[in-house]
Design a protein around this motif. Sequence first.
Motif, PDB file in Angstrom:
ATOM      1  N   UNK A 145       0.794  -0.957  -0.033  1.00  0.00           N
ATOM      2  CA  UNK A 145      -0.407   0.040   0.170  1.00  0.00           C
ATOM      3  C   UNK A 145       0.472   1.151  -0.264  1.00  0.00           C
ATOM      4  N   UNK A 146       1.570   1.073  -0.698  1.00  0.00           N
ATOM      5  CA  UNK A 146       2.080   2.470  -0.784  1.00  0.00           C
ATOM      6  C   UNK A 146       1.735   3.439  -2.724  1.00  0.00           C
ATOM      7  N   UNK A 147       2.288   4.774  -2.895  1.00  0.00           N
ATOM      8  CA  UNK A 147       1.675   5.200  -3.972  1.00  0.00           C
ATOM      9  C   UNK A 147       2.814   5.385  -4.974  1.00  0.00           C
ATOM     10  N   UNK A 148       1.614   5.775  -6.237  1.00  0.00           N
ATOM     11  CA  UNK A 148       2.592   5.347  -7.441  1.00  0.00           C
ATOM     12  C   UNK A 148       3.678   6.542  -7.896  1.00  0.00           C
ATOM     13  N   UNK A 149       4.980   6.707  -7.695  1.00  0.00           N
ATOM     14  CA  UNK A 149       5.554   7.617  -8.144  1.00  0.00           C
ATOM     15  C   UNK A 149       4.878   9.093  -9.037  1.00  0.00           C
ATOM     16  N   UNK A 150       4.242   8.553 -10.130  1.00  0.00           N
ATOM     17  CA  UNK A 150       3.219   9.349 -10.918  1.00  0.00           C
ATOM     18  C   UNK A 150       2.574  10.135 -10.211  1.00  0.00           C
ATOM     19  N   UNK A 151       2.182   9.609  -8.926  1.00  0.00           N
ATOM     20  CA  UNK A 151       0.432  10.110  -7.992  1.00  0.00           C
ATOM     21  C   UNK A 151       1.536  11.449  -7.375  1.00  0.00           C
ATOM     22  N   UNK A 152       2.330  10.768  -6.928  1.00  0.00           N
ATOM     23  CA  UNK A 152       3.621  11.728  -5.939  1.00  0.00           C
ATOM     24  C   UNK A 152       4.118  12.983  -6.760  1.00  0.00           C
ATOM     25  N   UNK A 153       4.196  12.897  -8.293  1.00  0.00           N
ATOM     26  CA  UNK A 153       4.655  14.258  -9.325  1.00  0.00           C
ATOM     27  C   UNK A 153       3.286  15.040  -9.663  1.00  0.00           C
ATOM     28  N   UNK A 154       1.818  14.072  -9.642  1.00  0.00           N
ATOM     29  CA  UNK A 154       0.453  15.331 -10.117  1.00  0.00           C
ATOM     30  C   UNK A 154       0.797  15.694  -8.184  1.00  0.00           C
ATOM     31  N   UNK A 155       0.764  15.053  -7.624  1.00  0.00           N
ATOM     32  CA  UNK A 155       0.175  16.083  -6.509  1.00  0.00           C
ATOM     33  C   UNK A 155       1.642  17.415  -6.242  1.00  0.00           C
ATOM     34  N   UNK A 156       2.351  16.963  -6.337  1.00  0.00           N
ATOM     35  CA  UNK A 156       3.422  18.426  -6.338  1.00  0.00           C
ATOM     36  C   UNK A 156       3.689  18.988  -7.389  1.00  0.00           C
ATOM     37  N   UNK A 157       2.916  18.893  -8.829  1.00  0.00           N
ATOM     38  CA  UNK A 157       2.348  19.443  -9.505  1.00  0.00           C
ATOM     39  C   UNK A 157       1.310  20.603  -9.405  1.00  0.00           C
ATOM     40  N   UNK A 158       0.942  20.317  -8.967  1.00  0.00           N
ATOM     41  CA  UNK A 158      -1.056  20.549  -8.074  1.00  0.00           C
ATOM     42  C   UNK A 158      -0.503  21.603  -7.074  1.00  0.00           C
TER      43      UNK A 158
END
Length: 138
Positions: free
Chosen positions: A80-93
């Motif tokens: 149960x860990x976040x995908x790197x693409x999800x982290x990138x999206x949150x950082x961009x937002x």
Amino acid sequence: MASRGVYFWKEAIHDEIDSIMHDNTWVLADLPPGCKALGCKWILKRKMKVDGTIDKYKARLVIQGFRQKEGIDFFDTYAPVARISTIRLLLALAAIQNLVIHQMDVKTAFLNGDLDEEIYMKQPEGFVMPGNEHKVSS
């Protein structure tokens, strides 16, 4: 445990056990008929600073799940860990919205996952509860 840092390893192991007990990660129970208790072992790791010196000693108690059979003892494997693409999206937002980002580390985050199966583990060597030597962790 024969190394020069034995005191630090023991302290790390006790910190991990204290965390497990504080979070009520398991309960001691009788092993049901037809079930097998899995063993466990300690994973010991030195966390290093950027300059190469030791930051801290870390101990993790892990179950020997390799003894289980897929389709019999378990059905799904995931972390149960976040995908790197999800982290990138949150950082961009956050950057677009000019938001402040805070980072934190949850020391025992992996213990918060829910299991659908019952897992039985032998009590860790050196930490067997007196009077409950025959019980397993559930």
